[in-house]
Design an enzyme around this catalytic site. Structure first.
Site, PDB file in Angstrom:
ATOM      1  N   LYS A 112       0.843  -1.209   0.000  1.00  0.00           N
ATOM      2  CA  LYS A 112       0.000   0.000   0.000  1.00  0.00           C
ATOM      3  C   LYS A 112       0.873   1.252   0.000  1.00  0.00           C
ATOM      4  CE  LYS A 112      -1.872   2.492   3.162  1.00  0.00           C
ATOM      5  NZ  LYS A 112      -2.480   2.956   4.395  1.00  0.00           N
ATOM      6  N   ASP A 131      -6.436   0.741   0.453  1.00  0.00           N
ATOM      7  CA  ASP A 131      -6.542   1.102   1.868  1.00  0.00           C
ATOM      8  C   ASP A 131      -7.909   0.627   2.358  1.00  0.00           C
ATOM      9  OD1 ASP A 131      -8.403   2.849   0.863  1.00  0.00           O
ATOM     10  OD2 ASP A 131      -7.699   4.570   2.034  1.00  0.00           O
TER      11      ASP A 131
END
Ligand code: SF4
Length: 206
Positions: A112, A131
């Site tokens: 991420k 996310d």
């Protein structure tokens, strides 16, 4: 769906304040389990005191912890940003690397964070940021049924054209924050409602 999201959130962008790739990397590490608003309150003073990777590598862990305490998990986060700063100095000539493989060698960096840095700081689409918002909204929109962020990213990469990868995650994050909120999505205000078959919709036109 992409057309509608783009029309609804034409200015969607990363909410973490930063002036360069290094600041974005640190801000993204700090954003784990914390809001971007909180991170933005903390980073100006952090970067005033420790403006470069070198300054941060030389800072003591307690000094870093002091600055970032309010973002939560500050022991681990201080270790991560200190370790990342040191590795940048020793292995990457003080510069944030531009490949996922290299970014993943930095402490505190998973896909991420790597995707945020590559996409936002360098405009490189190596993957899609997943996310909490992207995870929830893409599942509600039946773009994936996977239950792990890593697999969700792989599923999204199969169906979203690569030239949309960066903007798509910004749009889904905006959508997740403003409309498709976790507890009670505002389906009546949703521009992709006719394309959505989520079981927890709060309103349906079909
Ligand atoms: S219709 Fe509701 S659940 Fe579906 S994407 Fe829109 S806000 Fe989310």
């Amino acid at each position: 769906m992409l057309r509608r999201l783009e029309a609804t959130y034409p200015n969607a962008e990363c909410a973490l304040h930063h002036r360069n790739a290094w600041e974005l990397l640190v801000a993204t590490i700090l954003s784990a389990q914390c809001t971007d608003v909180r991170v933005n309150l903390v980073t100006p003073e952090l970067f005033r005191k420790f403006p470069t990777p070198k300054a941060m590598a030389e800072a003591s862990i307690p000094a870093l912890e002091q600055e970032i305490r309010s973002t939560g998990f500050y022991h681990n986060k201080a270790k991560s940003i200190s370790g990342a700063a040191k590795l940048l100095i020793t292995k990457f000539h003080g510069k944030v690397p531009k490949t996922m493989a290299e970014l993943l060698t930095l402490p505190g960096v998973a896909r991420k964070t790597g995707n945020v840095v590559l996409g936002v700081a360098f405009g490189l689409a190596e993957g899609i940021v997943v996310d909490t918002h992207v995870f929830r909204v893409s599942r509600r929109l039946s773009l994936t049924q996977s239950e792990e962020p890593k697999k969700v990213e792989q599923d999204l990469m199969q169906i979203i054209p690569r030239d949309h990868w960066i903007q798509f995650s910004h749009e889904l994050i905006y959508h997740g924050r403003q409309v498709c909120i976790a507890r009670k999505p505002r389906c009546i205000d949703c521009t992709v409602e006719t394309l959505c078959h989520a079981p927890d919709k709060t309103w349906s036109s079909h």
